[in-house]
Design a protein around this motif. Structure first.
Motif, PDB file in Angstrom:
ATOM      1  N   GLU A   1     -20.103 -23.418  70.439  1.00  0.00           N
ATOM      2  CA  GLU A   1     -20.555 -24.770  70.141  1.00  0.00           C
ATOM      3  C   GLU A   1     -20.691 -24.957  68.636  1.00  0.00           C
ATOM      4  O   GLU A   1     -21.115 -24.045  67.925  1.00  0.00           O
ATOM      5  N   TYR A   2     -20.314 -26.148  68.184  1.00  0.00           N
ATOM      6  CA  TYR A   2     -20.370 -26.494  66.769  1.00  0.00           C
ATOM      7  C   TYR A   2     -21.031 -27.857  66.614  1.00  0.00           C
ATOM      8  O   TYR A   2     -21.017 -28.668  67.529  1.00  0.00           O
ATOM      9  N   LYS A   3     -21.553 -28.104  65.437  1.00  0.00           N
ATOM     10  CA  LYS A   3     -22.001 -29.437  65.027  1.00  0.00           C
ATOM     11  C   LYS A   3     -21.166 -29.754  63.790  1.00  0.00           C
ATOM     12  O   LYS A   3     -21.299 -29.093  62.756  1.00  0.00           O
TER      13      LYS A   3
ATOM     14  N   LYS B   1     -24.804 -37.766  60.243  1.00  0.00           N
ATOM     15  CA  LYS B   1     -24.782 -37.404  61.663  1.00  0.00           C
ATOM     16  C   LYS B   1     -23.650 -36.417  61.917  1.00  0.00           C
ATOM     17  O   LYS B   1     -22.685 -36.369  61.172  1.00  0.00           O
ATOM     18  N   LYS B   2     -23.784 -35.657  63.021  1.00  0.00           N
ATOM     19  CA  LYS B   2     -22.773 -34.664  63.381  1.00  0.00           C
ATOM     20  C   LYS B   2     -22.412 -34.803  64.850  1.00  0.00           C
ATOM     21  O   LYS B   2     -23.229 -35.225  65.667  1.00  0.00           O
ATOM     22  N   PHE B   3     -21.166 -34.437  65.160  1.00  0.00           N
ATOM     23  CA  PHE B   3     -20.668 -34.467  66.534  1.00  0.00           C
ATOM     24  C   PHE B   3     -20.925 -33.115  67.190  1.00  0.00           C
ATOM     25  O   PHE B   3     -20.774 -32.067  66.560  1.00  0.00           O
ATOM     26  N   ASN B   4     -21.295 -33.138  68.479  1.00  0.00           N
ATOM     27  CA  ASN B   4     -21.421 -31.914  69.262  1.00  0.00           C
ATOM     28  C   ASN B   4     -20.032 -31.562  69.786  1.00  0.00           C
ATOM     29  O   ASN B   4     -19.442 -32.329  70.541  1.00  0.00           O
TER      30      ASN B   4
ATOM     31  N   LYS C   1     -17.538 -28.477  71.501  1.00  0.00           N
ATOM     32  CA  LYS C   1     -17.533 -27.210  72.225  1.00  0.00           C
ATOM     33  C   LYS C   1     -16.089 -26.776  72.449  1.00  0.00           C
ATOM     34  O   LYS C   1     -15.255 -27.561  72.902  1.00  0.00           O
TER      35      LYS C   1
ATOM     36  N   ILE D   1     -15.809 -33.144  72.853  1.00  0.00           N
ATOM     37  CA  ILE D   1     -16.722 -33.858  71.974  1.00  0.00           C
ATOM     38  C   ILE D   1     -17.695 -34.601  72.885  1.00  0.00           C
ATOM     39  O   ILE D   1     -17.291 -35.540  73.583  1.00  0.00           O
ATOM     40  N   ASP D   2     -18.930 -34.157  72.913  1.00  0.00           N
ATOM     41  CA  ASP D   2     -19.990 -34.793  73.709  1.00  0.00           C
ATOM     42  C   ASP D   2     -19.617 -35.002  75.171  1.00  0.00           C
ATOM     43  O   ASP D   2     -20.086 -35.941  75.788  1.00  0.00           O
ATOM     44  N   ASP D   3     -18.774 -34.223  75.756  1.00  0.00           N
ATOM     45  CA  ASP D   3     -18.343 -34.319  77.153  1.00  0.00           C
ATOM     46  C   ASP D   3     -17.657 -35.642  77.506  1.00  0.00           C
ATOM     47  O   ASP D   3     -17.326 -35.873  78.654  1.00  0.00           O
TER      48      ASP D   3
END
Length: 140
Positions: free
Chosen positions: A2-4, A85-88, A90, A120-122
């Motif tokens: 996982e990354y931000k 802001k950052k994106f989640n 995976k 990206i954020d599912d």
């Protein structure tokens, strides 16, 4: 893994992955009565440029993606990053279910080591024809 990622980091990673491996994209939006999906080949049209004081007038915060299918020119999708802001994000190996030939028995979830997904954020899923470790190396 996982990354931000900021919009700049995400844009750079997607562009490099598209150039090296190609991208398939699925976008899913939940609606009150079900959901909506868009699927196709993703082409990264533009990514943000790094802000440099004195050289850039303003912060560029948009990744433009052309989503093509075999029957059309494609649709433009724009990912816009918010300031600070950052994106989640995976990255994981692709998974699939194998159904037995006789239809009887367990349909186990298996891992495809030669493909991976970047989520990206599912809501946005990219399928990539590369090992997850290779994509993690690109992202850093």
């Amino acid at each position: 893994m996982e990354y931000k990622l900021t919009i700049l980091e995400l844009g750079k990673a997607l562009k490099k992955i598209e150039e090296d491996c190609g991208l398939k994209m699925l976008i899913k939006a939940n609606l009150s009565g079900g959901w909506m999906t868009m699927v196709g080949e993703a082409i990264i049209v533009s990514i943000p440029k790094e802000y440099r004081p004195g050289l850039s007038a303003k912060f560029d915060n948009i990744v433009s993606i052309k989503l093509k299918d075999e029957n059309s020119e494609g649709s433009m999708i724009k990912l816009t990053g918010g300031p600070e802001k950052k994106f989640n994000v995976k990255v994981e190996p692709a998974k699939y279910r194998e159904i037995p030939k006789n239809g009887i028995g367990l349909n186990q979830v298996k891992i495809n080591e030669s493909e991976c997904t970047l989520k990206i954020d599912d809501s946005i899923v990219f399928t990539i024809k590369a090992k997850a470790e290779d994509i993690m190396n690109i992202i850093g």
